[in-house]
Design a protein around this motif. Structure first.
Motif, PDB file in Angstrom:
ATOM      1  N   UNK A  61      26.664 -15.516 -14.778  1.00 19.76           N
ATOM      2  CA  UNK A  61      25.389 -15.336 -15.458  1.00 19.76           C
ATOM      3  C   UNK A  61      24.275 -16.103 -14.771  1.00 19.76           C
ATOM      4  N   UNK A  62      23.044 -15.715 -15.060  1.00 17.19           N
ATOM      5  CA  UNK A  62      21.878 -16.396 -14.531  1.00 17.19           C
ATOM      6  C   UNK A  62      21.899 -17.870 -14.916  1.00 17.19           C
ATOM      7  N   UNK A  63      21.531 -18.727 -13.965  1.00 18.88           N
ATOM      8  CA  UNK A  63      21.482 -20.155 -14.243  1.00 18.88           C
ATOM      9  C   UNK A  63      22.819 -20.850 -14.119  1.00 18.88           C
ATOM     10  N   UNK A  64      23.801 -20.189 -13.494  1.00 16.85           N
ATOM     11  CA  UNK A  64      25.147 -20.753 -13.414  1.00 16.85           C
ATOM     12  C   UNK A  64      25.393 -21.554 -12.152  1.00 16.85           C
ATOM     13  N   UNK A  65      24.441 -21.553 -11.229  1.00 15.51           N
ATOM     14  CA  UNK A  65      24.608 -22.326 -10.009  1.00 15.51           C
ATOM     15  C   UNK A  65      25.055 -21.510  -8.812  1.00 15.51           C
ATOM     16  N   UNK A  66      24.829 -20.197  -8.829  1.00 16.83           N
ATOM     17  CA  UNK A  66      25.340 -19.359  -7.753  1.00 16.83           C
ATOM     18  C   UNK A  66      24.649 -19.624  -6.420  1.00 16.83           C
ATOM     19  N   UNK A  67      23.384 -20.030  -6.427  1.00 13.39           N
ATOM     20  CA  UNK A  67      22.690 -20.258  -5.162  1.00 13.39           C
ATOM     21  C   UNK A  67      23.386 -21.340  -4.350  1.00 13.39           C
ATOM     22  N   UNK A  68      23.682 -22.456  -4.981  1.00 17.63           N
ATOM     23  CA  UNK A  68      24.404 -23.523  -4.277  1.00 17.63           C
ATOM     24  C   UNK A  68      25.824 -23.110  -3.961  1.00 17.63           C
ATOM     25  N   UNK A  69      26.387 -22.201  -4.747  1.00 17.50           N
ATOM     26  CA  UNK A  69      27.768 -21.766  -4.521  1.00 17.50           C
ATOM     27  C   UNK A  69      27.929 -21.132  -3.146  1.00 17.50           C
TER      28      UNK A  69
END
Length: 408
Positions: A52-60
């Motif tokens: 979901x949005x805001x879950x930290x995927x960018x850093x993932x």
């Protein structure tokens, strides 16, 4: 390379400079999507991520990709494609924070700026490029962007890119990168078009899906208020005056309406501005920067901001118009309730909107309850406290000292 077991960022087998940047930014323990993804990307595996949005995927994906870049090689080694300029800017800002003192160079490329200036910057040597498909393809067709040394090919919000008609551009770009490369794809849904990309370009990918009871943050409450036409302006003024959120987003379905709404709700005690795709690029970037840094208290916008605006301390989202598609509701309200903080989404509806409201509830697995008016005691239950000032005094850094780490 085998995957490694880890529970804290300091335990990752990554360069010390990157570890120091993560510590400085407050990354300590990973979010579920980060925990499940980073080791696999470090091991060189193709990965599909759903969360979901805001879950930290960018850093993932950024942390392991940056860890594998070679600063001594000036060629572009990784490319990240995003659906919007706003999201591209947000991801680039995270990347710039992570590459401090590593010797690496990052560049964001998107429309609205001179091709010659972007070409000159690329000639200086850039290891990581982030861009929108249209501008990336344009530079490649002019022989100003060479992706023949790319080792990491990342699609962020692939479903949105396909919805926006970028399939041909993505295909053009992918076909001009090396056949042997690592592919990383993040998408809210795996629709038929996304499956086509997976089947055509990915090599036995690991599929990571972080499932939750609802499709929005658990810390987010959902409400609606019955309001028609002119009542909406006065309702929003009253909401903002009463709740006094540190930051609020107000969404309209109509680009031509946002400036009028912004003018109508002034006088609520917050600085108001508006954002839509028709504003000049430098204006949009200035407004987004001012909102992130707290100089704008309430931003009236179209869905141009719902996917790309990474502001960690938005406390209130108001749907001036209820979106016609349930997924759009999820993307809008995903701007609040992040990093474990309390958030609130309030939708203004008329009796004509009740059918779409029920569709949203069913799709997002939530219930929108009537907002109970504005009693004096509301502040103890639903109001927001003032944001404490900290050494950064910037919304983009708010919450980074929490145990769970930032959701980027």
């Amino acid at each position: 390379m085998d995957t490694v077991e880890w529970t804290r960022f300091e335990e990752l087998p990554i360069p010390e400079a990157l570890k120091a940047n993560l510590a400085r930014l407050g990354f300590q323990e990973p979010t579920p999507i980060q925990s499940a993804t980073i080791s696999k990307v470090l091991a060189g595996k193709d990965v599909i991520g759903q969360s979901q949005t805001g879950s930290g995927k960018t850093a993932a994906y950024l942390v392991p990709v940056i860890a594998r870049l070679d600063a001594a090689n000036p060629a572009v080694q990784a490319i990240v494609l995003t659906p919007t300029r706003e999201l591209c800017v947000q991801v680039a800002e995270v990347a710039h924070d992570l590459i401090q003192d590593t010797g690496l160079r990052v560049m964001a490329i998107f429309g609205g700026f001179s091709l010659d200036i972007q070409s000159a910057a690329l000639r200086q040597g850039v290891q990581l490029v982030l861009g929108t498909p249209g501008r990336v393809k344009d530079l490649m067709m002019r022989d100003r962007l060479d992706l023949s040394h790319v080792r990491n090919f990342i699609l962020d919000e692939a479903d949105e890119m396909l919805d926006m008609g970028f399939l041909n551009d993505i295909t053009y770009i992918a076909n001009r990168t090396p056949k042997v490369r690592q592919n990383i794809l993040f998408s809210a849904t795996v629709a038929p078009g996304v499956k086509q990309l997976i089947n055509e370009y990915m090599n036995y990918p690991d599929h990571i899906e972080i499932k939750q009871a609802t499709r929005t943050a658990d810390t987010l409450s959902h409400h609606f208020i019955n309001a028609n036409g002119p009542e909406k302006d006065s309702t929003i003024r009253k909401l903002l005056s009463t709740l006094k959120p540190g930051a609020a987003l107000i969404f309209s379905n109509k680009k031509q309406a946002v400036s009028r709404i912004a003018s109508a709700i002034r006088g609520c005690g917050l600085t108001i501005d508006y954002l839509h795709g028709g504003r000049e690029q430098d204006e949009r970037m200035r407004i987004m920067r001012n909102f992130r840094e707290g100089r704008i208290g309430a931003l009236v916008c179209t869905d141009v901001a719902s996917r790309g605006l990474d502001v960690l301390s938005v406390e209130l989202v108001v749907n001036y118009d209820l979106p016609r598609e349930p997924d759009v509701y999820i993307h809008r309200v995903g701007r609040t309730g992040r990093i474990g903080e309390k958030g609130m989404a309030i939708s203004l509806v008329s009796h004509h909107d009740m059918a779409i409201l029920r569709r949203i509830e069913s799709h997002a697995r939530i219930q929108l309850t009537p907002y109970p008016g504005f009693p004096a005691s509301a502040s103890s239950n639903t109001g927001f406290s003032k944001r404490p000032s900290d050494e950064k005094n910037s919304r983009r850094y708010k919450g980074h000292r929490r145990q769970s780490g930032p959701r980027r």
